[in-house]
Design a protein around this motif. Structure first.
Motif, PDB file in Angstrom:
ATOM      1  N   VAL A 313      -1.199  -2.577   2.395  1.00  0.00           N
ATOM      2  CA  VAL A 313      -2.617  -2.933   2.472  1.00  0.00           C
ATOM      3  C   VAL A 313      -3.095  -3.437   1.103  1.00  0.00           C
ATOM      4  O   VAL A 313      -2.829  -2.815   0.071  1.00  0.00           O
ATOM      5  CB  VAL A 313      -3.467  -1.724   2.910  1.00  0.00           C
ATOM      6  N   TYR A 314      -3.815  -4.565   1.108  1.00  0.00           N
ATOM      7  CA  TYR A 314      -4.401  -5.140  -0.102  1.00  0.00           C
ATOM      8  C   TYR A 314      -5.915  -5.254   0.095  1.00  0.00           C
ATOM      9  O   TYR A 314      -6.388  -5.534   1.196  1.00  0.00           O
ATOM     10  CB  TYR A 314      -3.819  -6.533  -0.382  1.00  0.00           C
ATOM     11  N   VAL A 315      -6.665  -5.058  -0.993  1.00  0.00           N
ATOM     12  CA  VAL A 315      -8.120  -5.044  -0.915  1.00  0.00           C
ATOM     13  C   VAL A 315      -8.694  -5.939  -2.011  1.00  0.00           C
ATOM     14  O   VAL A 315      -8.140  -6.043  -3.105  1.00  0.00           O
ATOM     15  CB  VAL A 315      -8.676  -3.610  -1.070  1.00  0.00           C
ATOM     16  N   ASP A 394       0.235  -6.640   4.926  1.00  0.00           N
ATOM     17  CA  ASP A 394       1.528  -7.311   4.856  1.00  0.00           C
ATOM     18  C   ASP A 394       2.589  -6.454   5.516  1.00  0.00           C
ATOM     19  O   ASP A 394       2.996  -5.421   4.982  1.00  0.00           O
ATOM     20  CB  ASP A 394       1.890  -7.574   3.385  1.00  0.00           C
ATOM     21  N   ASN A 395       3.050  -6.875   6.706  1.00  0.00           N
ATOM     22  CA  ASN A 395       4.093  -6.125   7.396  1.00  0.00           C
ATOM     23  C   ASN A 395       5.408  -6.110   6.629  1.00  0.00           C
ATOM     24  O   ASN A 395       6.224  -5.197   6.804  1.00  0.00           O
ATOM     25  CB  ASN A 395       4.345  -6.747   8.775  1.00  0.00           C
ATOM     26  N   GLN A 396       5.618  -7.133   5.782  1.00  0.00           N
ATOM     27  CA  GLN A 396       6.883  -7.256   5.067  1.00  0.00           C
ATOM     28  C   GLN A 396       6.963  -6.348   3.841  1.00  0.00           C
ATOM     29  O   GLN A 396       8.039  -6.184   3.267  1.00  0.00           O
ATOM     30  CB  GLN A 396       7.079  -8.710   4.613  1.00  0.00           C
ATOM     31  N   ASP A 397       5.843  -5.797   3.425  1.00  0.00           N
ATOM     32  CA  ASP A 397       5.829  -4.967   2.222  1.00  0.00           C
ATOM     33  C   ASP A 397       6.709  -3.728   2.424  1.00  0.00           C
ATOM     34  O   ASP A 397       6.526  -2.990   3.400  1.00  0.00           O
ATOM     35  CB  ASP A 397       4.384  -4.539   1.917  1.00  0.00           C
ATOM     36  N   GLY A 444       0.599 -15.528   4.793  1.00  0.00           N
ATOM     37  CA  GLY A 444       1.098 -14.844   5.978  1.00  0.00           C
ATOM     38  C   GLY A 444       0.534 -13.464   6.192  1.00  0.00           C
ATOM     39  O   GLY A 444       0.841 -12.814   7.197  1.00  0.00           O
ATOM     40  N   PHE A 445      -0.298 -12.965   5.290  1.00  0.00           N
ATOM     41  CA  PHE A 445      -0.892 -11.644   5.460  1.00  0.00           C
ATOM     42  C   PHE A 445      -1.970 -11.703   6.548  1.00  0.00           C
ATOM     43  O   PHE A 445      -2.687 -12.680   6.672  1.00  0.00           O
ATOM     44  CB  PHE A 445      -1.544 -11.165   4.160  1.00  0.00           C
ATOM     45  N   GLN A 446      -2.084 -10.620   7.317  1.00  0.00           N
ATOM     46  CA  GLN A 446      -3.203 -10.485   8.233  1.00  0.00           C
ATOM     47  C   GLN A 446      -4.474 -10.246   7.421  1.00  0.00           C
ATOM     48  O   GLN A 446      -4.423  -9.778   6.294  1.00  0.00           O
ATOM     49  CB  GLN A 446      -2.971  -9.331   9.193  1.00  0.00           C
ATOM     50  N   TYR A 447      -5.613 -10.553   8.036  1.00  0.00           N
ATOM     51  CA  TYR A 447      -6.841 -10.572   7.245  1.00  0.00           C
ATOM     52  C   TYR A 447      -8.019 -10.048   8.058  1.00  0.00           C
ATOM     53  O   TYR A 447      -8.120 -10.285   9.256  1.00  0.00           O
ATOM     54  CB  TYR A 447      -7.132 -12.005   6.791  1.00  0.00           C
ATOM     55  N   SER A 448      -8.931  -9.321   7.377  1.00  0.00           N
ATOM     56  CA  SER A 448     -10.124  -8.788   8.021  1.00  0.00           C
ATOM     57  C   SER A 448     -11.240  -8.702   6.998  1.00  0.00           C
ATOM     58  O   SER A 448     -10.991  -8.710   5.788  1.00  0.00           O
ATOM     59  CB  SER A 448      -9.830  -7.398   8.612  1.00  0.00           C
TER      60      SER A 448
END
Length: 463
Positions: A313-315, A394-397, A444-448
């Protein structure tokens, strides 16, 4: 032939009489709204026009700005006076003449030129700071083209004729618009000083795309951003130079992007503004956030900087005047108050996803602010108790631990969901499940884009 008539009941008649009296009173009370001395208004317009231009033009028509309601009409307290030369003078019943539209084209051109000069100087200073400017637009129009202020400076709207009936058919009202200015423009800078307290530029929306110093990040995902990026000072300088045009009241909004990351985002739609955050946004200078009334104040900066909080997770902050740092928000694994089975039964979850879930990957997280964070934020944010953030997953993290669970981390499955209590839980499922966007960031990261509250952590589940 005669007809017998039944006597009217006094009990039935009384409410009708009362309604008629109320209607008459309402018509009388509202009918006077907007009444004005038309001759006096015309004299004001003619005197103003003669003093300003030395012309003896006369008022040939006056239209009061009014809106109609059930029992009459309501006036704005202003009237549009058509002069004999075809121009229009706007008169306020209390404040007097607002201005006229005789010089609107050359004044609009002059304001555009002032903006263009400052922004061109900004581009030169950005180059000196190590940044290459790919493009600059004002209200969606390229800086080198004319027309970005057309129809938006001190603009008023009024109908050419009130809607009425002609030859038995109802005619539609033809709406007119014009920009009104009080001072006379003679080509010198004194005009801008005289008109500054009256003019409205309609929030010029400036978009700048950059590459180079502090603007090149992998896939438009800023990390490890300097305290003050190299592009901040040149842009601030240009905005400060533009402040006198509006009497020190900041109106210019600037959004900075990494060059090339916004390819394919349509420029001619307001919806593009909502998509911009996903396409290399580096920062934003907003005149309406964290802005005092000081002469040197230009609004609060939003500097976009993504940082990891664990589990992929990134913020980042999405609130002008708020910049998050490592430690300001924390993600913790928690014992989930809701089971995977309960979420699978949620109607809102069914709208987002029809795939099979991986029970082994089910895990819940809580994202909360540090205890002292809000004390360090602008007063406007403290007062409301929340601010907007950007959230990427990021699922790949490797930190997600999916590989250890035997779950393939590629693609968008499994994904991260936000879970909230449903306020209408009596008639619907007790939880509302909000999916990350199906679209992704350029990396490619999901975003919200949720809100982060001072005293209410966000609950996430991974499925």
């Amino acid at each position: 032939m005669t007809f017998a008539t039944a006597p009217v009941s006094h009990r039935r008649l009384a409410p009708l009489v009362l309604l008629a009296m109320v209607t008459v009173l309402a018509l009388v009370g509202c009918g006077n709204l907007g009444e004005f001395d038309e001759e006096g208004v015309a004299r004001q317009a003619e005197r103003y026009y003669a003093e300003k231009y030395g012309d003896d033009a006369r008022v040939v028509d006056v239209w009061e700005d009014r809106s109609y309601a059930l029992f009459g009409y309501r006036s704005s307290g202003q009237a549009f006076c058509t002069m004999s030369d075809g121009q229009t003078v706007l008169v306020d019943f209390e404040d007097g003449v607002v201005g006229d539209n005789r010089q609107q084209d050359e004044i609009t051109t002059a304001y555009e030129q002032r903006f263009r000069e400052e922004l061109e100087g900004c581009c030169e200073r950005l180059g000196d700071a190590g940044c290459d400017v790919a493009s600059v637009t004002v209200k969606g129009v390229p800086l080198e083209e004319d027309g970005f202020f057309e129809g938006c400076i001190s603009t008023y709207y009024w109908p050419e004729d009130p809607a009425g009936e002609k030859n038995g058919e109802v005619e539609t009202t033809v709406e007119q618009s014009a920009s009104f200015f009080y001072a006379r423009y003679t080509g010198d800078d004194s005009f801008f000083e005289q008109e500054a307290s009256r003019v409205s530029l309609g929030v010029p929306y400036v978009k700048i795309e950059l590459s180079g110093a502090d603007a090149d990040y992998a896939d438009g995902f800023p990390t490890d951003v300097p305290e003050t990026p190299a592009w901040v000072a040149p842009i601030e300088g240009a905005c400060r130079a533009l402040l006198p045009l509006t009497d020190g009241d900041a109106e210019t909004r600037v959004v900075v992007y990494q060059a090339g990351c916004r390819d394919g985002v349509p420029e001619d739609t307001d919806a593009a503004v909502l998509s911009d955050a996903e396409n290399g946004k580096l920062g934003e200078l907003s005149p309406f956030d964290d802005s005092d009334t000081g002469a040197d104040d230009i609004g609060g900066w939003l500097i976009v900087e993504w940082f990891p909080v664990g589990k992929g997770v990134y913020v980042t902050s999405d609130e002008c005047g708020v910049r998050l740092r490592t430690g300001d928000v924390e993600l913790e694994t928690v014992e989930s108050p809701v089971s995977l089975e309960e979420l699978q039964e949620s109607g809102s979850l069914e709208r987002f996803d029809e795939r099979e879930f991986a029970p082994g990957a089910f895990e819940a997280y809580s994202l909360a602010v540090a205890p002292d964070l809000f004390a360090r934020l602008p007063e406007s944010v403290r007062d409301k108790g929340w601010f907007n953030i950007g959230l990427a997953y990021d699922n790949q993290d490797p930190q997600t631990g999916l590989a250890e669970l035997g779950v393939t981390p590629g693609g968008l499955a499994p994904t991260l969901y936000r879970v909230e209590k449903n306020p209408a839980a009596e008639d619907t499922p007790p939880y509302e499940v909000i999916a990350m966007r199906a679209e992704t960031l350029t990396n490619g990261f999901q975003y919200s884009e949720p809100e982060l509250f001072e005293d209410e952590p966000l609950l996430f589940v991974r499925m």
